[in-house]
Design a protein around this motif. Sequence first.
Motif, PDB file in Angstrom:
ATOM      1  N   THR A  85       0.855  -1.184   0.000  1.00  0.00           N
ATOM      2  CA  THR A  85       0.000   0.000   0.000  1.00  0.00           C
ATOM      3  C   THR A  85       0.892   1.235   0.000  1.00  0.00           C
ATOM      4  OG1 THR A  85      -0.019   0.189   2.418  1.00  0.00           O
ATOM      5  CG2 THR A  85      -1.716  -1.220   1.392  1.00  0.00           C
ATOM      6  N   GLU A  86       0.260   2.381  -0.014  1.00  0.00           N
ATOM      7  CA  GLU A  86       0.968   3.628   0.245  1.00  0.00           C
ATOM      8  C   GLU A  86       1.345   3.648   1.730  1.00  0.00           C
ATOM      9  OE1 GLU A  86       1.890   5.995  -2.057  1.00  0.00           O
ATOM     10  OE2 GLU A  86       1.256   4.347  -3.372  1.00  0.00           O
ATOM     11  N   TYR A  91       1.536   4.026   5.630  1.00  0.00           N
ATOM     12  CA  TYR A  91       0.614   4.307   6.726  1.00  0.00           C
ATOM     13  C   TYR A  91       1.355   4.989   7.881  1.00  0.00           C
ATOM     14  CZ  TYR A  91       2.303   0.181   9.334  1.00  0.00           C
ATOM     15  OH  TYR A  91       3.074  -0.724  10.024  1.00  0.00           O
ATOM     16  N   ASP A 151      -5.505  -3.609  -2.624  1.00  0.00           N
ATOM     17  CA  ASP A 151      -6.332  -2.488  -3.079  1.00  0.00           C
ATOM     18  C   ASP A 151      -7.485  -2.209  -2.125  1.00  0.00           C
ATOM     19  OD1 ASP A 151      -4.648  -2.329  -5.231  1.00  0.00           O
ATOM     20  OD2 ASP A 151      -6.022  -3.286  -6.656  1.00  0.00           O
ATOM     21  N   GLN A 203      -5.955  -0.361   0.730  1.00  0.00           N
ATOM     22  CA  GLN A 203      -5.639   0.997   0.305  1.00  0.00           C
ATOM     23  C   GLN A 203      -6.899   1.847   0.217  1.00  0.00           C
ATOM     24  OE1 GLN A 203      -2.411   2.441  -0.352  1.00  0.00           O
ATOM     25  NE2 GLN A 203      -3.812   4.175  -0.066  1.00  0.00           N
ATOM     26  N   ALA A 204      -7.993   1.264  -0.281  1.00  0.00           N
ATOM     27  CA  ALA A 204      -9.264   1.994  -0.368  1.00  0.00           C
ATOM     28  C   ALA A 204      -9.753   2.381   1.024  1.00  0.00           C
ATOM     29  CB  ALA A 204     -10.309   1.145  -1.093  1.00  0.00           C
ATOM     30  N   ASP A 233      -7.697   5.276   2.209  1.00  0.00           N
ATOM     31  CA  ASP A 233      -8.154   6.501   1.549  1.00  0.00           C
ATOM     32  C   ASP A 233      -9.469   6.987   2.146  1.00  0.00           C
ATOM     33  OD1 ASP A 233      -5.937   6.284  -0.096  1.00  0.00           O
ATOM     34  OD2 ASP A 233      -7.050   5.368  -1.751  1.00  0.00           O
ATOM     35  N   ALA A 234     -10.354   6.038   2.461  1.00  0.00           N
ATOM     36  CA  ALA A 234     -11.674   6.394   2.973  1.00  0.00           C
ATOM     37  C   ALA A 234     -11.598   7.076   4.335  1.00  0.00           C
ATOM     38  CB  ALA A 234     -12.555   5.149   3.061  1.00  0.00           C
ATOM     39  N   GLY A 247      -8.967   8.693   5.304  1.00  0.00           N
ATOM     40  CA  GLY A 247      -8.020   9.785   5.170  1.00  0.00           C
ATOM     41  C   GLY A 247      -6.681   9.508   5.818  1.00  0.00           C
ATOM     42  N   TRP A 248      -6.241   8.232   5.760  1.00  0.00           N
ATOM     43  CA  TRP A 248      -4.990   7.897   6.437  1.00  0.00           C
ATOM     44  C   TRP A 248      -3.781   8.175   5.542  1.00  0.00           C
ATOM     45  CZ3 TRP A 248      -5.087   7.994  11.288  1.00  0.00           C
ATOM     46  CH2 TRP A 248      -3.962   7.624  12.026  1.00  0.00           C
ATOM     47  N   ASN A 249      -3.663   9.426   5.160  1.00  0.00           N
ATOM     48  CA  ASN A 249      -2.504   9.886   4.396  1.00  0.00           C
ATOM     49  C   ASN A 249      -1.996  11.218   4.943  1.00  0.00           C
ATOM     50  OD1 ASN A 249      -4.537  11.556   3.654  1.00  0.00           O
ATOM     51  ND2 ASN A 249      -4.550  11.023   1.480  1.00  0.00           N
TER      52      ASN A 249
END
Length: 308
Positions: free
Chosen positions: A150-151, A153, A276, A279-280, A283-284, A286-288
């Motif tokens: 994933t991106e 965390y 994925d 990762q979704a 994103d949902a 907002g863990w970036n």
Amino acid sequence: MKKKMVSLLVASAMVVSALAGCGSSSESSGSSASGTSAESQTVSEEETSGEESNVLRVGMECAYAPFNWTQETEEVANGDTAVPIYGTNFYAYGYDVMVAKKLAEQMGMELEIHKVEWDSIGLSMDSGVYDCIIAGMGKTEEREKSYAFTEPYYYRDNCITVKKGSEYENVKGLSELNGKGVKLTTQLGTGWVPLLDQIEGGVLSGNYATTAECFMAISNGVADVAVIDVPTAESAAMTNSDLVVIQLDENDTFKDDQEMTNVCIATRKDDTALRDKIQAAMDAIGWNDKAAMDELMEEAIQLQPAAN
């Protein structure tokens, strides 16, 4: 589906796993509370897919505070609850568990934590004991050949840890260590190992399987400088007054250490569907947001049991 039992037997002569956590490719997790490890578990083929069972099976060391640790009860000082470690009477908590709980909730999945030694964490996932690794692990080009990521965390910074009262306690930049014959240490097989070469004239005093052993070497004077990440060093300093954590000046620090800063979630290479999905979920929720990550990590550091 026919049940086909898959047993994992990790040979003691195994040298380097393709993946090891907290930036490692061959490290062992070292001492931790008793309980069955993931490599000793036997699972059926139909149990190996988080998609099929709606259970998010996560592998981690459960001995790498503040990212993850083992505790005897489910109670946590912040009112949250720790997660039972599969096959044991113990519980896991820490930053990794906190993030895993958020993601499992977002995906509508039950969370299951598996405790595993670092030197077999990739093998155990490939064999189907669990479906992903959330374990304070840096994403590297080498690992991307074998696993899907994933991106990040979490984004971590590297630092040095020295003994309180030593001649290195007030060091501000890496260049101040050059030419002094500094005795160096870090965790075996990690991305920190090549960083030691950037300290000119440094002498390797010996690297260790766990960060806890690195910090002990500093306390005992066996080593002068340990190269580790900031949250792990700060976590250790909370329970060891001998340690001083030094974050080096950004203009006088390690170069080419980016692989150790991006902490990501790994799945099997061909399980991009789960990657994925995770990762979704990230994103949902907002863990970036690095600020949110840092805030949660600080909370984890404050919550760690004294034994960790």
